[in-house]
Design a protein around this motif. Structure first.
Motif, mmCIF file in Angstrom:
data_model
loop_
_atom_site.group_PDB
_atom_site.id
_atom_site.type_symbol
_atom_site.label_atom_id
_atom_site.label_comp_id
_atom_site.label_asym_id
_atom_site.label_seq_id
_atom_site.Cartn_x
_atom_site.Cartn_y
_atom_site.Cartn_z
ATOM 1 N N ALA A 237 0.579 -1.102 -0.114
ATOM 2 C CA ALA A 237 0.233 -0.113 -0.295
ATOM 3 C C ALA A 237 1.114 0.971 0.110
ATOM 4 O O ALA A 237 1.796 0.971 0.565
ATOM 5 N N ALA A 238 0.306 1.875 -0.606
ATOM 6 C CA ALA A 238 0.839 3.874 -0.261
ATOM 7 C C ALA A 238 -0.156 4.606 -0.085
ATOM 8 O O ALA A 238 -1.310 4.154 -0.138
ATOM 9 N N TRP A 239 0.107 5.881 0.633
ATOM 10 C CA TRP A 239 -0.544 6.639 1.017
ATOM 11 C C TRP A 239 0.451 8.000 0.656
ATOM 12 O O TRP A 239 1.566 8.092 1.290
ATOM 13 N N CYS A 240 -0.501 9.051 0.758
ATOM 14 C CA CYS A 240 0.781 10.331 1.295
ATOM 15 C C CYS A 240 0.000 11.146 2.532
ATOM 16 O O CYS A 240 -1.014 10.312 2.831
ATOM 17 N N SER A 241 0.341 12.539 2.340
ATOM 18 C CA SER A 241 0.301 12.429 3.644
ATOM 19 C C SER A 241 -0.078 13.926 4.030
ATOM 20 O O SER A 241 -0.194 14.688 5.343
ATOM 21 N N TYR A 242 -0.575 14.906 2.523
ATOM 22 C CA TYR A 242 -0.760 16.302 2.702
ATOM 23 C C TYR A 242 -2.514 16.824 3.304
ATOM 24 O O TYR A 242 -2.869 17.199 3.313
ATOM 25 N N LYS A 243 -3.234 15.172 3.311
ATOM 26 C CA LYS A 243 -4.553 14.943 3.155
ATOM 27 C C LYS A 243 -4.603 15.096 5.145
ATOM 28 O O LYS A 243 -4.678 16.140 5.299
ATOM 29 N N TYR A 244 -5.068 14.181 4.661
ATOM 30 C CA TYR A 244 -6.007 14.426 6.764
ATOM 31 C C TYR A 244 -4.567 14.597 7.892
ATOM 32 O O TYR A 244 -5.123 14.114 8.383
ATOM 33 N N LEU A 245 -3.490 13.906 7.069
ATOM 34 C CA LEU A 245 -2.420 13.548 7.972
ATOM 35 C C LEU A 245 -1.084 15.740 8.523
ATOM 36 O O LEU A 245 -0.383 14.898 8.743
ATOM 37 N N ASN A 246 -1.729 16.218 6.990
ATOM 38 C CA ASN A 246 -1.684 17.528 7.624
ATOM 39 C C ASN A 246 -0.584 17.728 8.069
ATOM 40 O O ASN A 246 -0.182 18.553 8.794
ATOM 41 N N SER A 247 0.952 17.383 6.536
ATOM 42 C CA SER A 247 1.906 17.496 6.560
ATOM 43 C C SER A 247 2.206 18.749 5.804
ATOM 44 O O SER A 247 3.619 18.594 5.324
ATOM 45 N N GLY A 248 1.156 19.471 4.714
ATOM 46 C CA GLY A 248 1.547 20.243 4.702
ATOM 47 C C GLY A 248 1.459 19.751 2.710
ATOM 48 O O GLY A 248 1.834 18.520 2.151
ATOM 49 N N PRO A 249 1.892 20.910 2.213
ATOM 50 C CA PRO A 249 1.525 20.464 0.307
ATOM 51 C C PRO A 249 2.419 20.204 -0.063
ATOM 52 O O PRO A 249 3.690 20.335 0.572
ATOM 53 N N GLY A 250 2.654 19.111 -0.730
ATOM 54 C CA GLY A 250 2.988 17.532 -1.365
ATOM 55 C C GLY A 250 4.384 17.286 -0.149
ATOM 56 O O GLY A 250 4.843 16.868 -1.023
ATOM 57 N N ALA A 251 3.674 17.256 0.672
ATOM 58 C CA ALA A 251 4.287 16.279 1.420
ATOM 59 C C ALA A 251 4.796 14.859 1.462
ATOM 60 O O ALA A 251 4.174 13.959 0.660
ATOM 61 N N LEU A 252 5.753 14.273 2.171
ATOM 62 C CA LEU A 252 6.030 12.890 1.845
ATOM 63 C C LEU A 252 4.784 12.157 2.114
ATOM 64 O O LEU A 252 3.638 12.208 2.907
ATOM 65 N N GLY A 253 5.177 11.008 1.574
ATOM 66 C CA GLY A 253 4.198 10.064 1.007
ATOM 67 C C GLY A 253 4.858 8.621 2.538
ATOM 68 O O GLY A 253 5.515 8.723 2.968
#
Length: 428
Positions: A237-253
């Motif tokens: 699986a893979a995910w991003c962290s700028y949506k519900y994880l609130n890590s900033g635009p273009g943040a690491l996944g």
């Protein structure tokens, strides 16, 4: 409306969330000081702690230079390890199965190098028809890379006629009937457009029973719904962290690979400096010695200033707990749905997100037939101080995020929709 502003305020007092930990944009309209922010499924708000945490990493660079790799308060060389336990807990993984790195689609490509291995008649990739475009581009390009025609190699599962959401039983039926042609199943855990939460364990079991590899794009699921990737036997699986994880635009996944694949010498994988055992990295040998962990899928040394905001956010999830957030999410989303049930009838609006709370995350998507989605989102923002996310041509997405959204935010959404689309009796 039956639900009053006073009722919304009372609910916020009894079920407050953690709004005080975030910076909320000022409202442009509506007469309230803060935006009713309903676009956390596109970009989460900034935690107040992020600025100071990021400045501390910048100060370490200024004060230590290259020695910060080992001597910073959060040493850069093993910095990614600070996030491993938190990321694993977030998605229900063992520590060896999770790592924070790269961006979402880059990670999906790196994973498909290993797990999309078409052979013989087993060549197809299964995605949902309403997959995010980036996923569609990625799987089509992977098919072409293997010399296949993407128009036939990629199977797009569609909802039934007249429906917006893909039924689990239809996915299972396809895998039962045609699974012997499928090399990879790669669906979105929560669909970006409709907010539908897929039955990840049931689909994973069916895909693996059919002989396929099963991976998940968790861009809209990570930090939104509880996940048990290890227990569900997900391959990757893979995910991003700028949506519900609130890590900033273009943040690491982030990346998950099930432990049964770790250390497999026959699994193809792209490698780089960070793919080798950390203890031997500075021996500078020409041959990689990958660890028997998901860290073997890393390639480059991590960008420190991009990792800090992820760590800050994951700290919040550790402290609050995703199960607790899910409980509030169910209450908050149900409240918004109740408001919409009063507002939408008789207006050119309709909810497309499943009504069953167990089949959705904290998102309600609304179809508009009287104006374009962009125009509706513009009016919500500039006239009423409500920020929502538009998806052309006709879907506006509202995400009551349990960390920072309020019942009053939900009430403002309903009030704004009622004002933009007055019923005939209200006009009179």
């Amino acid at each position: 409306m039956t639900f009053s502003e006073e009722d919304a305020r009372r609910r916020d007092q009894g079920d407050p969330g953690h709004r005080e930990l975030f910076r909320v944009p000022p409202a442009e309209g509506g007469g309230y000081p803060e935006t009713a922010y309903m676009a956390g499924n596109s970009l989460g708000l900034q935690p107040r702690a992020t600025r100071d945490e990021l400045l501390a990493d910048l100060d370490a660079w200024a004060e230590l230079g290259v020695e910060g790799h080992l001597e910073a308060a959060r040493p850069w060389l093993p910095y990614h390890e600070l996030l491993t336990g938190q990321a694993a807990r977030l998605v229900g993984a063992l520590p060896a199965e999770a790592v924070v790195m790269n961006s979402l689609t880059v990670n999906l490509h790196l994973l498909m190098v290993s797990f999309y291995r078409p052979a013989g008649t087993r060549t197809r990739i299964v995605i949902e028809d309403a997959a995010f475009p980036s996923d569609s581009y990625a799987v089509r390009s992977q098919a072409r890379f293997h010399g296949l025609d993407p128009d036939t190699a990629v199977v797009r599962l569609r909802p039934r006629a007249g429906e917006d959401c893909l039924r689990t039983e239809d996915v299972l039926a396809f895998l039962r009937d045609e699974g012997d042609t499928v090399a990879l199943v790669m669906l979105g855990g929560v669909n970006f457009l409709t907010g539908e939460l897929m039955d990840i364990p049931a689909i994973t079991a069916a895909g693996r029973a059919a002989g396929a590899v099963v991976g998940w794009d968790l861009a809209h699921a990570a930090g939104n719904v509880p996940l048990r990737l290890h227990d569900w036997d997900v391959d990757f699986a893979a995910w991003c962290s700028y949506k519900y994880l609130n890590s900033g635009p273009g943040a690491l996944g982030g990346v998950f690979v099930h432990e049964r694949h770790l250390g497999d010498p026959d699994l193809p994988r792209f490698e780089g400096w960070w793919s080798t055992e950390a203890s031997t990295r500075f021996e500078m040998t020409p041959t990689s010695r990958p660890p028997a962990t998901v860290e073997a899928w890393q390639i480059s040394n991590p960008p420190i200033f991009a990792m800090g905001p992820v760590r800050t956010s994951l700290d919040l999830f550790d402290k609050v707990g995703l199960d607790t957030l899910r409980e509030r999410s169910l209450r908050l989303t149900a409240y918004l749905e109740g408001l919409l049930d009063e507002v939408l009838p008789g207006r050119p609006l309709a909810q497309v997100t499943p009504r069953d709370p167990e089949r959705r995350g904290c998102q309600l998507s609304v179809r508009t037939t009287a104006m374009g989605a962009n125009e509706l989102a513009r009016r919500l923002r500039h006239e009423h101080g409500v920020i929502a996310d538009a998806r052309q041509p006709d879907i506006v997405r509202f995400a009551p995020v349990p960390l920072y959204s309020t019942y009053h935010d939900c009430w403002r959404v309903a009030q704004a929709l009622a004002a933009i689309f007055p019923r005939s009796e209200e006009k009179a």
